[in-house]
Enzyme design. Structure first.
Site, PDB file in Angstrom:
ATOM      1  N   ASP A  16       0.815  -1.215   0.000  1.00 19.48           N
ATOM      2  CA  ASP A  16       0.000   0.000   0.000  1.00 19.48           C
ATOM      3  C   ASP A  16       0.848   1.263   0.000  1.00 19.48           C
ATOM      4  O   ASP A  16       0.664   2.149  -0.839  1.00 19.48           O
ATOM      5  CB  ASP A  16      -0.923   0.020   1.232  1.00 19.48           C
ATOM      6  CG  ASP A  16      -2.013  -1.038   1.150  1.00 19.48           C
ATOM      7  OD1 ASP A  16      -1.859  -1.993   0.378  1.00 19.48           O
ATOM      8  OD2 ASP A  16      -3.009  -0.913   1.884  1.00 19.48           O
ATOM      9  N   ARG A  96      -1.326   6.456  17.265  1.00 16.96           N
ATOM     10  CA  ARG A  96      -1.488   7.442  16.194  1.00 16.96           C
ATOM     11  C   ARG A  96      -0.995   8.841  16.558  1.00 16.96           C
ATOM     12  O   ARG A  96      -0.407   9.514  15.708  1.00 16.96           O
ATOM     13  CB  ARG A  96      -2.948   7.491  15.731  1.00 16.96           C
ATOM     14  CG  ARG A  96      -3.470   6.207  15.084  1.00 16.96           C
ATOM     15  CD  ARG A  96      -2.411   5.400  14.444  1.00 16.96           C
ATOM     16  NE  ARG A  96      -2.908   4.266  13.661  1.00 16.96           N
ATOM     17  CZ  ARG A  96      -2.166   3.227  13.347  1.00 16.96           C
ATOM     18  NH1 ARG A  96      -0.917   3.160  13.779  1.00 16.96           N
ATOM     19  NH2 ARG A  96      -2.649   2.246  12.617  1.00 16.96           N
ATOM     20  N   ASP A 125      -8.451   5.779  11.774  1.00 19.10           N
ATOM     21  CA  ASP A 125      -7.075   6.258  11.749  1.00 19.10           C
ATOM     22  C   ASP A 125      -6.907   7.554  10.966  1.00 19.10           C
ATOM     23  O   ASP A 125      -6.078   8.399  11.319  1.00 19.10           O
ATOM     24  CB  ASP A 125      -6.150   5.172  11.183  1.00 19.10           C
ATOM     25  CG  ASP A 125      -5.791   4.125  12.216  1.00 19.10           C
ATOM     26  OD1 ASP A 125      -5.986   4.392  13.417  1.00 19.10           O
ATOM     27  OD2 ASP A 125      -5.307   3.048  11.832  1.00 19.10           O
ATOM     28  N   SER A 180      -6.633  -7.707   7.989  1.00 18.19           N
ATOM     29  CA  SER A 180      -5.921  -6.430   8.081  1.00 18.19           C
ATOM     30  C   SER A 180      -5.386  -6.335   9.499  1.00 18.19           C
ATOM     31  O   SER A 180      -6.153  -6.386  10.463  1.00 18.19           O
ATOM     32  CB  SER A 180      -6.883  -5.275   7.788  1.00 18.19           C
ATOM     33  OG  SER A 180      -6.257  -4.039   8.050  1.00 18.19           O
TER      34      SER A 180
END
Length: 404
Positions: A16, A96, A125, A180
């Site tokens: 990605d 994050r 996110d 994922s």
């Protein structure tokens, strides 16, 4: 788009973000700076350097942030006994703000015009990265390719990679896990695949960090955690850093089948999402911290913390780590921890964390002479309870008389 000359990309080196790197160069005609963080995900991050070099990147940041992550993010969160919707220990959420901070700092260092991330337009996110970035650099430009491009499937990403000679291990990519996954030193998460059916049980071979409780040892493991001002500073009497706490407790907990969770949670963007999580060290920390607080915190302080915790957890989950309200709550929480000193002894057995002892020589509020069921030698006058009860019952008695 021509006003973007340089972008700092949160880069893992996987399919990605490798596609995103090339896409940014082509779409914005810009230079890309890559940033790869080691926050305890358990995978080598150095290969990302070679992949970035192979794609012509000149400025490459590879950073070991494990200690900073544990010390400045995980530990402050656990001082509040933080848990979202009764089950989620916020492993992804708490990572994050650190990544957002470093993206902004690197943008400042390199003179970049924008930052970019690989979060999708469906998840939390994107919100967390961007709220953090805007709080720290209000005029920063954020590029989120998943909200702009049409490469909305794995097949399209792989086709793009082949078309543009992006160095990706296609054989390995074709065998990608159906889930994922996101990992750091606090947890590993799983979404997608069969987990998209809330009724389907996760496959046993999905789990990476923990043995199943059924396969855990038949003999319990005992550990002792030493606390100073609400943080673990030693395990079994040996001093440890925050990063070492996470590493050691994850190993001990995982070996004993501790820390698995299967949750349907409410995302900030509005949808419900089913995910599975492994948080062995965090599960131990939560239980142990509550145990030492039970001995050292004033009753009303402890209850007030419990009332505010869901709000604090929601702020972290939704991406407001850098907000003034979270910082205000943190000041209060940290102030409460000045007396949270002592030791907790735990028994770990087949998925269970059992508190078997707690001790504080300096700050214990437990007075055995008062609490005893034996003769207390007059330390507590039981006759005092009668007046206490009648005073507290006064409003109830008045109301009851009026109902007659």
């Amino acid at each position: 788009m021509s006003n973007v000359n340089k972008v700092v990309l949160a880069y893992s080196g996987g399919l990605d973000t490798s596609v995103i790197l090339k896409w940014l160069e082509d779409t914005y005609n810009c230079e890309v700076v890559t940033f790869t963080a080691d926050i305890g995900q358990g995978e080598e991050v150095e290969p990302a350097r070679e992949k970035a070099k192979a794609m012509g990147v000149k400025e490459i940041y590879i950073e070991d942030l494990r200690e900073e992550f544990a010390r400045d993010y995980v530990f402050p969160m656990f001082r509040a006994n933080t848990i979202y919707e009764g089950e989620y220990l916020l492993g992804t959420s708490i990572a994050r703000p650190l990544i957002a901070k470093r993206l902004v700092e690197i943008a400042n260092e390199t003179g970049a015009d924008a930052i970019a991330h690989g979060a999708t337009g469906k998840g939390n996110d994107q919100v967390r990265f961007e709220l953090g970035a805007y709080a720290l650099k209000p005029d920063v430009k954020v590029i989120a390719p998943w909200r702009e491009w049409d490469l909305l499937s794995r097949e399209k990403l792989m086709a793009y990679a082949k078309q543009h000679d992006i160095p990706v291990d296609f054989a390995k990519a074709g065998k990608k896990s159906p889930y994922s996954m996101d990992a750091n030193s606090l947890h590993i998460s799983y979404e997608g695949g069969i987990l998209e059916d809330p009724w389907a049980e996760p496959e046993e071979d999905m789990w990476r960090w923990t043995v199943s409780p059924e396969q855990a040892p038949d003999t319990p493991t005992y550990i002792e955690l030493t606390y100073q001002k609400g943080d673990v500073v030693a395990i079994d009497g040996k001093k440890v850093t925050p990063g070492q706490v996470m590493e050691q407790l994850n190993k001990i907990g995982g070996d004993n089948g501790i820390g698995r969770a299967d949750i349907v949670e409410n995302r900030y963007v509005g949808m419900k999402s089913r995910g599975a999580y492994e948080t062995p060290g965090g599960t131990i920390l939560l239980k142990a911290h509550r145990a030492i607080e039970s001995l050292t915190l004033d009753r009303e302080v402890a209850h007030l913390k419990d009332e505010l915790m869901p709000r604090y957890a929601e702020l972290i989950y939704n991406g407001y780590w850098w907000s003034p309200e979270r910082e205000m709550l943190q000041e209060m929480i940290d102030a409460s921890q000045q007396t949270v000193n002592g030791k907790v002894r735990l028994k770990l057995y087949k998925g269970n964390v059992i508190v078997v002892g707690r001790q504080s020589d300096s700050d214990s509020l437990f007075d055995e002479s008062i609490a005893t069921f034996e003769d207390d030698a007059g330390a507590y006058d039981q006759k005092d309870a009668e007046g206490f009860i009648k005073l507290n019952a006064l409003r109830l008695r008045i109301a009851a008389r009026r109902r007659r």
